[in-house]
Design an enzyme around this catalytic site. Structure first.
Site, PDB file in Angstrom:
ATOM      1  N   TYR A  53       0.817  -1.217   0.000  1.00 27.89           N
ATOM      2  CA  TYR A  53       0.000   0.000   0.000  1.00 27.89           C
ATOM      3  C   TYR A  53       0.851   1.266   0.000  1.00 27.89           C
ATOM      4  O   TYR A  53       0.472   2.272  -0.608  1.00 27.89           O
ATOM      5  CB  TYR A  53      -0.975  -0.019   1.177  1.00 27.89           C
ATOM      6  CG  TYR A  53      -2.200  -0.855   0.884  1.00 27.89           C
ATOM      7  CD1 TYR A  53      -3.282  -0.315   0.199  1.00 27.89           C
ATOM      8  CD2 TYR A  53      -2.259  -2.192   1.268  1.00 27.89           C
ATOM      9  CE1 TYR A  53      -4.399  -1.086  -0.093  1.00 27.89           C
ATOM     10  CE2 TYR A  53      -3.370  -2.972   0.976  1.00 27.89           C
ATOM     11  CZ  TYR A  53      -4.442  -2.412   0.293  1.00 27.89           C
ATOM     12  OH  TYR A  53      -5.543  -3.186  -0.011  1.00 27.89           O
ATOM     13  N   ASP A  90      -7.944   7.034  -4.782  1.00 24.89           N
ATOM     14  CA  ASP A  90      -7.022   8.143  -5.017  1.00 24.89           C
ATOM     15  C   ASP A  90      -7.712   9.467  -4.713  1.00 24.89           C
ATOM     16  O   ASP A  90      -8.906   9.506  -4.407  1.00 24.89           O
ATOM     17  CB  ASP A  90      -6.473   8.117  -6.455  1.00 24.89           C
ATOM     18  CG  ASP A  90      -7.561   8.240  -7.513  1.00 24.89           C
ATOM     19  OD1 ASP A  90      -8.315   9.245  -7.473  1.00 24.89           O
ATOM     20  OD2 ASP A  90      -7.676   7.360  -8.393  1.00 24.89           O
ATOM     21  N   HIS A 105     -14.864   3.642  -0.964  1.00 25.75           N
ATOM     22  CA  HIS A 105     -13.904   2.593  -0.619  1.00 25.75           C
ATOM     23  C   HIS A 105     -12.707   3.120   0.164  1.00 25.75           C
ATOM     24  O   HIS A 105     -11.678   2.465   0.251  1.00 25.75           O
ATOM     25  CB  HIS A 105     -13.433   1.875  -1.889  1.00 25.75           C
ATOM     26  CG  HIS A 105     -14.534   1.140  -2.590  1.00 25.75           C
ATOM     27  ND1 HIS A 105     -14.462   0.731  -3.905  1.00 25.75           N
ATOM     28  CD2 HIS A 105     -15.759   0.729  -2.138  1.00 25.75           C
ATOM     29  CE1 HIS A 105     -15.584   0.119  -4.235  1.00 25.75           C
ATOM     30  NE2 HIS A 105     -16.388   0.100  -3.192  1.00 25.75           N
ATOM     31  N   PRO A 210     -15.639   2.751 -22.482  1.00 35.89           N
ATOM     32  CA  PRO A 210     -15.339   2.198 -23.813  1.00 35.89           C
ATOM     33  C   PRO A 210     -15.781   0.747 -23.968  1.00 35.89           C
ATOM     34  O   PRO A 210     -15.848   0.234 -25.081  1.00 35.89           O
ATOM     35  CB  PRO A 210     -13.815   2.334 -23.920  1.00 35.89           C
ATOM     36  CG  PRO A 210     -13.335   2.410 -22.509  1.00 35.89           C
ATOM     37  CD  PRO A 210     -14.416   3.095 -21.738  1.00 35.89           C
TER      38      PRO A 210
END
Length: 250
Positions: A53, A90, A105, A210
């Protein structure tokens, strides 16, 4: 217009951040990602899990927001009431300018004591020196309050989502007029259930990805675009066409 953006790993991929399982390179290549993301794994080998991590956190800290993050944030500047609900750990939405971001999360760039929940600043998950290329085993720091180890402030397998973030996400989806699902596989629950919650309420759901996902057949519209192209198209469309018109989704 009240908008909710539900984002996943695809929106950060264009910033060079590998997905959870793609991050298993270097020292970690012989490990199963899911076996590194549990409390049991951490307690069994804290140096291995903390080191992984720390390495991932260093990659995130070095990354920069891409145009999709900035276009998401700019929706608020365009006059819309915006809530970002992200499955990403992030901080690129915040660095891209978004002000209201709900992290379902957890956050990779933060840590807390596994015992008492204490936090310290500066956060040890980003402490110098940075991990070497490819990562390294590293023992986590010890909490001065209770003597237990610090752990990443992310949601591991088998753990519940943070209730405050989840409750706020459900409320935002219930109140929105358009839900934009961008860069997520729609496979991870319970976040994958938020679009259906919106659809049951009659709220249109636009999927930007996509690739087709389990959500694609049910979404109001699917734009087969990467996150940067899709968000640019969305901003332009919102400036010229009302989302209540069918032509908006063409």
């Amino acid at each position: 217009m009240r908008l909710v953006v539900l984002s996943g790993a695809g929106i950060s991929a264009e910033s060079g951040i590998p997905t959870f399982r793609d991050a298993l390179t270097g020292l970690w290549a012989c490990f199963d990602a899911e076996r590194l993301a549990t409390e049991d794994a951490f307690r069994a080998d804290p140096a291995l899990v903390w080191g992984w991590y720390r390495w991932r956190a260093a990659m995130v800290a070095a990354a920069v927001p891409n145009a999709a993050h900035m276009d998401v944030a700019a929706l608020a500047d365009d006059g819309h009431a915006l809530t970002v609900v992200t499955q990403n750990v992030d901080d690129l939405h915040e660095r891209g300018g978004a002000r209201e971001v709900l992290h379902l999360h957890g956050r990779l760039l933060a840590s807390r004591c596994i015992g008492c929940g204490a936090r310290v600043m500066p956060d040890p998950i980003l402490a110098a020196p940075a991990p070497p290329e490819g990562g390294a085993r590293e023992m986590p720091p010890t909490c001065v309050q209770c003597g237990q180890a610090f752990r990443p402030d992310v949601v591991w397998f088998g753990e519940s989502l943070p209730s405050d973030a989840w409750d706020a996400a459900e409320a935002a989806v219930d109140a929105c007029e358009l839900l934009i699902v961008v860069g997520t596989s729609s496979l991870v629950w319970p976040a994958a259930g938020l679009p259906d919650r919106a659809l049951r309420a009659g709220t249109p759901v636009l999927e930007i990805n996509p690739h087709a996902t389990p959500l694609t057949p049910r979404a109001t519209a699917h734009w087969s675009l990467a996150a940067t192209a899709g968000m640019a198209r969305l901003r332009a469309r919102l400036q010229t066409t009302d989302a209540s018109h069918t032509a908006f989704f063409d």
